[in-house]
Write a protein that holds these residues in place. Structure first.
Motif, PDB file in Angstrom:
ATOM      1  N   SER A 190      18.442   9.882   2.858  1.00  0.00           N
ATOM      2  CA  SER A 190      18.606   8.501   3.303  1.00  0.00           C
ATOM      3  C   SER A 190      17.829   8.239   4.582  1.00  0.00           C
ATOM      4  O   SER A 190      17.217   7.170   4.741  1.00  0.00           O
ATOM      5  N   ALA A 191      17.853   9.195   5.511  1.00  0.00           N
ATOM      6  CA  ALA A 191      17.109   9.011   6.765  1.00  0.00           C
ATOM      7  C   ALA A 191      15.611   8.923   6.515  1.00  0.00           C
ATOM      8  O   ALA A 191      14.912   8.115   7.137  1.00  0.00           O
ATOM      9  N   CYS A 192      15.102   9.748   5.592  1.00  0.00           N
ATOM     10  CA  CYS A 192      13.671   9.672   5.259  1.00  0.00           C
ATOM     11  C   CYS A 192      13.321   8.311   4.656  1.00  0.00           C
ATOM     12  O   CYS A 192      12.251   7.752   4.931  1.00  0.00           O
ATOM     13  N   ALA A 193      14.216   7.767   3.818  1.00  0.00           N
ATOM     14  CA  ALA A 193      13.957   6.448   3.237  1.00  0.00           C
ATOM     15  C   ALA A 193      13.964   5.365   4.299  1.00  0.00           C
ATOM     16  O   ALA A 193      13.189   4.405   4.226  1.00  0.00           O
ATOM     17  N   LEU A 194      14.822   5.510   5.319  1.00  0.00           N
ATOM     18  CA  LEU A 194      14.863   4.503   6.381  1.00  0.00           C
ATOM     19  C   LEU A 194      13.591   4.501   7.215  1.00  0.00           C
ATOM     20  O   LEU A 194      13.241   3.482   7.819  1.00  0.00           O
ATOM     21  N   LEU A 195      12.882   5.643   7.265  1.00  0.00           N
ATOM     22  CA  LEU A 195      11.621   5.681   8.000  1.00  0.00           C
ATOM     23  C   LEU A 195      10.564   4.798   7.349  1.00  0.00           C
ATOM     24  O   LEU A 195       9.635   4.333   8.010  1.00  0.00           O
ATOM     25  N   ILE A 196      10.700   4.586   6.024  1.00  0.00           N
ATOM     26  CA  ILE A 196       9.718   3.751   5.323  1.00  0.00           C
ATOM     27  C   ILE A 196       9.929   2.286   5.675  1.00  0.00           C
ATOM     28  O   ILE A 196       8.975   1.549   5.926  1.00  0.00           O
TER      29      ILE A 196
ATOM     30  N   PRO B 236       0.807  -1.230   0.000  1.00  0.00           N
ATOM     31  CA  PRO B 236       0.000   0.000   0.000  1.00  0.00           C
ATOM     32  C   PRO B 236       0.837   1.276   0.000  1.00  0.00           C
ATOM     33  O   PRO B 236       0.455   2.279  -0.594  1.00  0.00           O
ATOM     34  N   VAL B 237       2.027   1.223   0.644  1.00  0.00           N
ATOM     35  CA  VAL B 237       2.844   2.431   0.714  1.00  0.00           C
ATOM     36  C   VAL B 237       3.381   2.817  -0.656  1.00  0.00           C
ATOM     37  O   VAL B 237       3.657   4.004  -0.907  1.00  0.00           O
ATOM     38  N   THR B 238       3.535   1.860  -1.565  1.00  0.00           N
ATOM     39  CA  THR B 238       4.068   2.171  -2.885  1.00  0.00           C
ATOM     40  C   THR B 238       3.149   3.116  -3.646  1.00  0.00           C
ATOM     41  O   THR B 238       3.602   4.070  -4.285  1.00  0.00           O
ATOM     42  N   GLY B 239       1.847   2.856  -3.584  1.00  0.00           N
ATOM     43  CA  GLY B 239       0.913   3.749  -4.262  1.00  0.00           C
ATOM     44  C   GLY B 239       0.941   5.150  -3.693  1.00  0.00           C
ATOM     45  O   GLY B 239       0.866   6.144  -4.432  1.00  0.00           O
ATOM     46  N   ALA B 240       1.065   5.269  -2.361  1.00  0.00           N
ATOM     47  CA  ALA B 240       1.126   6.587  -1.744  1.00  0.00           C
ATOM     48  C   ALA B 240       2.387   7.338  -2.158  1.00  0.00           C
ATOM     49  O   ALA B 240       2.348   8.545  -2.439  1.00  0.00           O
ATOM     50  N   LEU B 241       3.515   6.627  -2.210  1.00  0.00           N
ATOM     51  CA  LEU B 241       4.762   7.270  -2.617  1.00  0.00           C
ATOM     52  C   LEU B 241       4.714   7.704  -4.073  1.00  0.00           C
ATOM     53  O   LEU B 241       5.202   8.779  -4.432  1.00  0.00           O
ATOM     54  N   LEU B 242       4.121   6.871  -4.933  1.00  0.00           N
ATOM     55  CA  LEU B 242       4.012   7.252  -6.334  1.00  0.00           C
ATOM     56  C   LEU B 242       3.055   8.423  -6.516  1.00  0.00           C
ATOM     57  O   LEU B 242       3.279   9.293  -7.369  1.00  0.00           O
ATOM     58  N   GLY B 243       1.986   8.455  -5.732  1.00  0.00           N
ATOM     59  CA  GLY B 243       1.081   9.604  -5.808  1.00  0.00           C
ATOM     60  C   GLY B 243       1.752  10.893  -5.372  1.00  0.00           C
ATOM     61  O   GLY B 243       1.630  11.933  -6.026  1.00  0.00           O
ATOM     62  N   GLY B 244       2.493  10.836  -4.240  1.00  0.00           N
ATOM     63  CA  GLY B 244       3.230  12.023  -3.808  1.00  0.00           C
ATOM     64  C   GLY B 244       4.328  12.399  -4.778  1.00  0.00           C
ATOM     65  O   GLY B 244       4.572  13.589  -5.035  1.00  0.00           O
ATOM     66  N   GLY B 245       4.997  11.386  -5.357  1.00  0.00           N
ATOM     67  CA  GLY B 245       6.026  11.673  -6.341  1.00  0.00           C
ATOM     68  C   GLY B 245       5.480  12.329  -7.592  1.00  0.00           C
ATOM     69  O   GLY B 245       6.146  13.170  -8.208  1.00  0.00           O
ATOM     70  N   SER B 246       4.253  11.959  -7.973  1.00  0.00           N
ATOM     71  CA  SER B 246       3.638  12.604  -9.140  1.00  0.00           C
ATOM     72  C   SER B 246       3.403  14.084  -8.891  1.00  0.00           C
ATOM     73  O   SER B 246       3.645  14.925  -9.766  1.00  0.00           O
TER      74      SER B 246
ATOM     75  N   ILE C 134       4.697  16.146  -0.738  1.00  0.00           N
ATOM     76  CA  ILE C 134       5.392  15.710   0.474  1.00  0.00           C
ATOM     77  C   ILE C 134       4.395  15.209   1.507  1.00  0.00           C
ATOM     78  O   ILE C 134       4.615  14.186   2.180  1.00  0.00           O
ATOM     79  N   ALA C 135       3.274  15.919   1.652  1.00  0.00           N
ATOM     80  CA  ALA C 135       2.256  15.502   2.618  1.00  0.00           C
ATOM     81  C   ALA C 135       1.690  14.133   2.265  1.00  0.00           C
ATOM     82  O   ALA C 135       1.540  13.259   3.127  1.00  0.00           O
ATOM     83  N   VAL C 136       1.371  13.924   0.984  1.00  0.00           N
ATOM     84  CA  VAL C 136       0.811  12.636   0.564  1.00  0.00           C
ATOM     85  C   VAL C 136       1.818  11.512   0.812  1.00  0.00           C
ATOM     86  O   VAL C 136       1.473  10.441   1.335  1.00  0.00           O
ATOM     87  N   ALA C 137       3.080  11.744   0.442  1.00  0.00           N
ATOM     88  CA  ALA C 137       4.091  10.697   0.609  1.00  0.00           C
ATOM     89  C   ALA C 137       4.349  10.389   2.074  1.00  0.00           C
ATOM     90  O   ALA C 137       4.406   9.215   2.475  1.00  0.00           O
ATOM     91  N   LEU C 138       4.501  11.423   2.893  1.00  0.00           N
ATOM     92  CA  LEU C 138       4.810  11.197   4.302  1.00  0.00           C
ATOM     93  C   LEU C 138       3.641  10.575   5.049  1.00  0.00           C
ATOM     94  O   LEU C 138       3.818   9.645   5.837  1.00  0.00           O
ATOM     95  N   VAL C 139       2.438  11.078   4.815  1.00  0.00           N
ATOM     96  CA  VAL C 139       1.274  10.508   5.499  1.00  0.00           C
ATOM     97  C   VAL C 139       1.076   9.061   5.089  1.00  0.00           C
ATOM     98  O   VAL C 139       0.797   8.185   5.910  1.00  0.00           O
TER      99      VAL C 139
END
Length: 535
Positions: free
Chosen positions: A409-415, A60-70, A186-191
């Motif tokens: 890198s730290a933000c990626a480790l939170l995922i 599920p997190v992949t879709g959120a990251l792709l949406g925020g990345g868009s 950023i909000a979509v990806a982080l949330v």
């Protein structure tokens, strides 16, 4: 009448394409897609349909990251529109066609359509590969894959609108729109990444609805198709609004961007890719009142502080360029960190994209280093030698790149904290520590690589010697390798550091120090070749 006269003159020029020439080009394009494109996409889908890839794509997190990345991609396109928009004409056509009595859209619609088709083809290719992977892995139906392609087409159309907005809007409105889109992304990806609720992640994954995490429990006719149709309709509405907006593109912007594009293409045809990229270097627009030079004490520390202040103030005077580069370094740091927690093709893809993105973004922060190299052979107007200037200009890019890449890198480790292909043990670095160290270590080597690249000098004429083969002249291959040696070195160093971090800290440190020494020696050799008297 003016437009018709210009069209007649242009159609009568030497080398003009006729109807048969255009038909042949269309035929070549269609055959190339069928013979090369379709099998390549099919092979990519089969290659990625692996047990270690499917869970990542279906999370599920992949879709959120792709949406925020868009959304963040749309923000970058808004900023990029200031330098090169989707509707760019050659200077001759900008003056004759766009400045005639006809509506400006009649002259700009063709380049606008070409750029839109290019974006759509790229996103459709990615969506076709993802859709085939999910279908082969039984993670999505054929209808879900079709919905993914439709959603990607809608996003491509929306991207086209964001790109045109950057070309039409003024500086203030452009920065405001880009900021709002970036904050939303950023909000979509982080949330989506930090939320413990899968329902919240699925609700935020609508940008790529065919992923199972976006519409789990819903049939394609319900959730997925509705999301896809919504995004497609949104894209069509954005493009419909762009047609009349073409009349609002300012003439000064058209002429300036046309001249830049013409200069860049001319330089690229002569194999001078550095000059082509330098054509789009942003000019200072803000911070005129910031004092880059301020009196202070004397001594090495005061001189180092003076250079550091100069470099940081110079970065702030081109805010769009700085923000795009900072976003690139953050994303590169995240990809390099994620490559330590992935396996198979996804790990290789994340490593390659992250290393190349970090190399590209680092170029914004090393203008001072380039200036130090360019003073070779010139009078010492600043009182420092070439070597001293290069050393004094190094702290600013080192500081910025290391901090930003570590933050990414730290933000990626939170995922996915603690993930990695192997557990720590036997002296091997812990997966999280290795993921956090990789990007900053590579960033430090890239600063030396930029010094080496700045002292490259002109291309040797020996590389232009014809190399006849059965397939034609192959002299373009060594020329391209000469042009691309710096990013290739970045890829090699990133791969070596990744392999060493999987073994032990001692080996990783040795590889890193060896890369620094080799780059420093080669940079010194190039500086001496440019000017044997340089010190």
């Amino acid at each position: 009448m003016a437009r018709r006269a210009v069209a007649e003159v242009w159609s009568d020029r030497e080398g003009a394409r006729g109807v048969l020439d255009l038909a042949y080009l269309v035929y070549i394009a269609v055959v190339s897609v069928l013979v090369l494109g379709v099998p390549a996409l099919r092979a990519a889908g089969i290659l990625l349909a692996r047990p270690d890839v499917l869970p990542v794509l279906s999370a599920p997190v992949t879709g959120a990251l792709l949406g925020g990345g868009s959304l963040m991609g749309a923000a970058l396109l808004v900023l990029a529109g200031a330098g090169h928009g989707p509707a760019v004409l050659a200077p001759f056509f900008a003056v004759t066609l766009a400045a005639s009595e006809r509506p400006r859209r009649t002259a700009l619609i063709r380049p606008f359509a070409r750029s839109g088709i290019a974006i759509a083809l790229v996103l459709l290719a990615v969506s076709i590969v993802l859709g085939r992977v999910l279908v082969l892995g039984a993670q999505a139906s054929t209808g879900g894959a079709v919905a993914l392609a439709a959603a990607s087409l809608g996003i491509a159309l929306a991207f086209q609108g964001a790109w045109l907005a950057g070309q039409v809007l003024g500086a203030g409105a452009r920065r405001l729109l880009a900021g709002l889109l970036a904050l939303a992304g950023i909000a979509v990806a982080l949330v989506g990444a930090l939320s413990g609720s899968e329902e919240a992640q699925r609700a935020l994954a609508g940008a790529y609805p065919a992923l199972p995490g976006a519409a789990a429990g819903a049939s394609p006719e319900q959730g997925t198709v509705l999301w896809a149709l919504g995004l497609l309709v949104l894209g069509l509405l954005v493009v419909a609004a762009c047609i009349p907006a073409l009349d609002r593109v300012r003439g000064r912007v058209l002429v300036d961007q046309g001249r830049r594009w013409e200069s860049a293409t001319t330089a690229a045809r002569s194999s001078d890719l550095a000059a082509a990229a330098g054509t789009y270097r942003a000019l200072p627009t803000t911070g005129r009142r910031l004092r880059a030079v301020r009196g202070g004490g004397r001594g090495p520390l005061a001189l180092a502080a003076l250079y550091l202040r100069r470099d940081l103030v110079a970065l702030m005077r081109t805010p769009e360029r700085l923000l795009i580069a900072a976003a690139g370094v953050l994303l590169a740091g995240g990809l390099l960190a994620l490559s330590r927690g992935l396996t198979g093709p996804l790990a290789v893809l994340a490593l390659v994209i992250g290393a190349l993105m970090l190399w590209s973004a680092s170029g914004v922060f090393v203008d001072g280093l380039r200036h130090g190299i360019q003073t070779i052979g010139a009078p010492r107007l600043f009182g420092q030698s070439t070597r001293a200037q290069v050393l004094l200009h190094s702290p600013a890019p080192l500081l910025v790149l290391i901090v930003l890449s570590a933050a990414g890198s730290a933000c990626a480790l939170l995922i996915g904290p603690g993930t990695g292909p192997a557990a720590a043990g036997g002296g091997a670095p812990a997966p999280a520590a290795a993921a956090l160290v990789l990007a900053p270590a590579l960033a430090a080597t890239l600063v030396l690589g930029r010094i080496r690249d700045a002292a490259k000098g002109p291309m040797p004429l020996a590389l232009t010697t014809p190399m006849p083969t059965v397939q034609g002249d192959a002299s373009i291959v060594p020329m391209l390798l000469w042009q691309a040696d710096a990013p290739l070195f970045a890829l090699v160093i990133a791969a070596a550091l990744t392999a060493a971090l999987g073994s032990s800290w001692a080996l990783a440190t040795g590889v890193w120090v060896l890369a620094l020494v080799l780059l420093a020696l080669d940079a010194r050799r190039r500086v001496l070749e440019l000017s044997p008297g340089a010190r």
